[in-house]
Each structure stands twice: as structure tokens, then as C-alpha cells.
Design a protein around this motif. Sequence first.
Motif, short mmCIF file in Angstrom:
data_model
loop_
_atom_site.label_atom_id
_atom_site.label_comp_id
_atom_site.label_asym_id
_atom_site.label_seq_id
_atom_site.Cartn_x
_atom_site.Cartn_y
_atom_site.Cartn_z
N VAL A 162 0.83 -1.21 0.00
CA VAL A 162 0.00 0.00 0.00
C VAL A 162 0.86 1.25 0.00
O VAL A 162 0.45 2.30 -0.50
CB VAL A 162 -0.97 -0.01 1.20
N GLY A 163 2.08 1.17 0.51
CA GLY A 163 2.95 2.33 0.52
C GLY A 163 3.81 2.47 -0.71
O GLY A 163 4.71 3.31 -0.76
N LEU A 164 3.57 1.64 -1.72
CA LEU A 164 4.37 1.66 -2.94
C LEU A 164 3.59 2.27 -4.09
O LEU A 164 2.36 2.27 -4.10
CB LEU A 164 4.80 0.24 -3.32
N VAL A 165 4.30 2.78 -5.07
CA VAL A 165 3.66 3.23 -6.31
C VAL A 165 4.25 2.47 -7.50
O VAL A 165 4.34 2.98 -8.61
CB VAL A 165 3.81 4.75 -6.51
N GLY A 166 4.64 1.21 -7.25
CA GLY A 166 5.08 0.35 -8.33
C GLY A 166 6.52 0.61 -8.75
O GLY A 166 7.30 1.25 -8.05
N THR A 167 6.85 0.11 -9.93
CA THR A 167 8.21 0.18 -10.42
C THR A 167 8.23 0.55 -11.90
O THR A 167 7.58 -0.10 -12.72
CB THR A 167 8.92 -1.17 -10.25
N GLY A 168 8.97 1.58 -12.25
CA GLY A 168 9.29 1.92 -13.62
C GLY A 168 8.17 1.72 -14.62
O GLY A 168 7.02 2.12 -14.41
N TYR A 169 8.53 1.06 -15.73
CA TYR A 169 7.59 0.86 -16.82
C TYR A 169 6.76 -0.41 -16.70
O TYR A 169 6.08 -0.81 -17.64
CB TYR A 169 8.33 0.88 -18.16
N TRP A 170 6.80 -1.04 -15.53
CA TRP A 170 5.86 -2.13 -15.25
C TRP A 170 4.48 -1.55 -14.93
O TRP A 170 3.49 -2.27 -14.93
CB TRP A 170 6.33 -2.97 -14.07
N PHE A 199 11.25 -1.70 -21.64
CA PHE A 199 11.79 -0.40 -22.06
C PHE A 199 13.11 -0.10 -21.36
O PHE A 199 13.35 1.03 -20.92
CB PHE A 199 10.77 0.72 -21.78
N GLU A 200 13.99 -1.09 -21.30
CA GLU A 200 15.23 -0.92 -20.55
C GLU A 200 16.15 0.16 -21.13
O GLU A 200 17.01 0.69 -20.43
CB GLU A 200 15.99 -2.24 -20.44
N ASP A 201 15.98 0.49 -22.40
CA ASP A 201 16.81 1.53 -23.01
C ASP A 201 16.11 2.88 -23.10
O ASP A 201 16.68 3.84 -23.62
CB ASP A 201 17.25 1.08 -24.41
N LEU A 202 14.88 2.95 -22.60
CA LEU A 202 14.14 4.21 -22.69
C LEU A 202 14.64 5.20 -21.65
O LEU A 202 14.79 6.39 -21.93
CB LEU A 202 12.65 3.95 -22.51
N GLY A 203 14.91 4.72 -20.47
CA GLY A 203 15.49 5.56 -19.43
C GLY A 203 14.53 6.60 -18.88
O GLY A 203 13.51 6.92 -19.46
N ARG A 239 11.97 9.10 -17.10
CA ARG A 239 10.52 9.04 -16.90
C ARG A 239 9.81 9.48 -18.17
O ARG A 239 9.04 10.43 -18.17
CB ARG A 239 10.12 9.92 -15.72
N ASN A 240 10.07 8.77 -19.24
CA ASN A 240 9.43 9.08 -20.51
C ASN A 240 8.04 8.45 -20.57
O ASN A 240 7.74 7.60 -21.42
CB ASN A 240 10.29 8.58 -21.68
N TYR A 241 7.20 8.87 -19.63
CA TYR A 241 5.90 8.24 -19.48
C TYR A 241 4.96 8.57 -20.64
O TYR A 241 4.04 7.82 -20.92
CB TYR A 241 5.26 8.68 -18.16
N GLY A 242 5.18 9.70 -21.29
CA GLY A 242 4.26 10.14 -22.34
C GLY A 242 4.07 9.10 -23.42
O GLY A 242 2.94 8.87 -23.88
N MET A 243 5.14 8.46 -23.86
CA MET A 243 5.05 7.46 -24.92
C MET A 243 4.21 6.26 -24.50
O MET A 243 3.47 5.69 -25.29
CB MET A 243 6.45 7.01 -25.34
N ILE A 244 4.33 5.88 -23.21
CA ILE A 244 3.55 4.74 -22.71
C ILE A 244 2.08 5.14 -22.61
O ILE A 244 1.19 4.37 -22.99
CB ILE A 244 4.08 4.29 -21.34
#
Length: 414
Positions: free
Chosen positions: A306-314, A356-360, A362-367
Motif C-alpha cells: 500500500v505504501g508503494l507506487v510500483g516500479t518503472g515501466y511495469w 523499455f530498458e533503453d528508454l530511461g 521518466r518518458n511516461y508520455g510514450m507509454i
Amino acid sequence: MEGDSKPSDALHHARLCTQMPSTAVGISQVVKAADVSMPPCSNTELVEFASASDRQPSRWNLVSSRISRLMQMRSEYATAVEFEIEASKVHWSELDSTNSDEDEENQTDVEVFQKLKEKWGDFFCDYGDGLVMGKKIAEGGQAEIYEASWSSRAIFKLGEQVGGFDVLKVFKEGWALQHLQKQWPEGMLQAGTRRGPIRRACVIDKGVMLNNGRFAFLMKKYWGDLRKLIDIRMQHNHNACAPFTDDETGSIAAQIVEGMAALHKRNIVHRDMKASNILLWVPNEKTFDAVHDPFWCNVADFESSVGLVGTGYWRAPEILRALQTGSIRSHLFDEKSDVYSFAMTYYEILTGCIPFEDLGGRNYGMIIEGRRPELPSYINPLLKALLNRCWHTNPLERPSFGNIGEQLKKIYLN
């Protein structure tokens, strides 16, 4: 699990066995699993996917740059544990910095622990000097994992109760138990203390207060996590092909699906599904051959989600959008966001790559706009269609884990 004999051939002779009751994927037939032993607490049917056990992992044109870096940096670390911790940092969980209660009355950890003992009974225990924290064997963003040992006095007093639960998930300094307890998802304590263990999920034996003042969960020891195994296999095959055969891939996915379905049945949302949060059970970790020997998967790290906001592009696009706008809220994490993360985990299993290991950065817009990982061209079209549904931008279009299990049955057993 390890059987009486080990394959002496190449990687494709590795065999993986899974339990799958009809409630998870609707499989009723039993397929004999040769040379494989059951885990001690299992009493359900054994099912082994029979799609392509004699095939090597498929080669494809996507090479993991991360695996290449790992192969180059291994010699820089004195111990395997140091190397594994450094390799894991790319997929450490992100904590929710907005989740605080500044106006709440402060209570000491001892006061909170006593109230937890009164409410939940013997799930929370104080073993005093009987439980000893040993060497550190792993680390994540929220906690460190240590081996645990028992004094002779504790073994005499507790007897068989100490058997099998021999690691401590110790939360890092700075975590007040008053706030830490709010991270435990609804249904977690009920499942652990009143309704029995959750199928295909990591067993949490006790919540303990250590002599050094830190809180920990006492847990069963596992060999390691699925991401660690993927990294080992990818380095073993020189980053030239996928880490698993088709039958292994299907079996791993089915076990994860069963665990996630069981969590959701208990109203537990994982919030951080990824390969590194899948622990592997093996009968003897000292002799386990990560390239050839079979193993079982258990979903883990849901106990303080509950205290987490997940991980990266997962993370699902609705989560990334909220992070981008600073509007992250707990209700955004639900069964559908877990399904999206499962699809990214499946991508890890299929390819050995981090999403997306090469995206680097916080390029969230594309996702958010719809970009998804490239899937191997050779996979079953039904599997490709299933994953496209699982990582659909619209959460309502994503299937449930029950439905995913039925689809896996059609893909791997027909």
C-alpha cells in the motif's frame, strides 16, 4: 523442483512442473511429471505444459543491453550478493512520498507492536534473543533480506515451529511501525492468521520486533527471485536467446496467474508485479542448477504494497499519468493495473529484457500514448493477442486473472 536425476544436456532439457487447480485455469487432467518431487505442502494435481519441451529457447533479434552490461561488470564486485544487489537496483520499487499523516499522534514502535499482538494474536511475536539476524543476502527499495538463525534455547522451546522459516525481511531504518502497518493490504493478515496461506504466494510466518528496534517479517527461505534466474540464464546463453523454452514460459505464467488470482480473491492488490517479486522454491538451494533444474514460483512482496507506487515501466498508463501530474491515489491501483504489470512480467519471461530498458528516465508520455514493448515474432498469435489485451490502455479492456488462466490453457495445452 529437483528430481532424483539431473538432465545432462543443454538448456532445452530443463523441465518445469506446476500445480494448477481447476479454479485457476480449468485444467482437470493430470500429466505425469517425470523425475520431479512435490513440495512438502502440496496435495493438488500436477500439470506439466506439453507444448514444446524438446525445443531450445528461441533466438530473436532483440539483445538486452542490460544483460550485456551485467556480463561486463560482474568482475567489479567482490561477492555474488553485492553484484546481485547492484543488478537489482534498476527494478527497485518506488515509494509513495505523499502517504503521510503528520497530524496523527505519534506512538512508539513498542506501543504499536503491543497493540498488533493484542489484535492479531500470535502472528506478532517477540522472540527476544532466540531469533538472530544473520548475514545479508538481498536488498530492495523498502527492505533488506537477512538469513535468520535460532538459539538452541529457542529451538528447544519452539521445536518444529522454527523449521523452514529462516529469513527475515527487515524494513529499513526510518520506517516507523505506526506508518508501516498502514501499508499492509486488506486481507493480508486475515489470510495469514485465520484462513490459511494464500495459494502460490509467499508464506509470511510472523511479524517480529528485533532487538535492534527494527521490524521484520519472518518468512520461508527461497532460492532467489525469477529476475535473478532470468539474468543467470541470459548470461549463460551469452545474451543470444530467450531464457526459457515455450513449456517453461507457459508453466511460469500459469503459476503467477494462480497466485495473483488467489491474492485478488482475498481483496489484495499487489501494486508491484514484476519478475523480481516472484520467488523460486527449490528443494536444495546448495545443489540447485539454475540452468537445468526445475523450480516452483510464488508471488511475493505484496505484504507492504500500500505504501508503494510500483516500479518503472511495469506500471499501467493510468498510474504513470497520475505520477506525471502529481495526482497519484491509492484507488488507481486495482486488479486491472495488476494485470497490466503481469503483461510486462510476461515480457520479461519471454525475452529476458526489462520493459523499455533503453528508454530511461521518466518518458511516461510514450507509454500513456500507447507504446508497448516489441514482442518476438515467433510467439503464438493467441498469446500475442492476450498480452495486447492485458496491457491495453483502457483498464476495462483488460481480462481478469481467471480469464487469463483459461486463455493460457488454450495456448499451451491444446
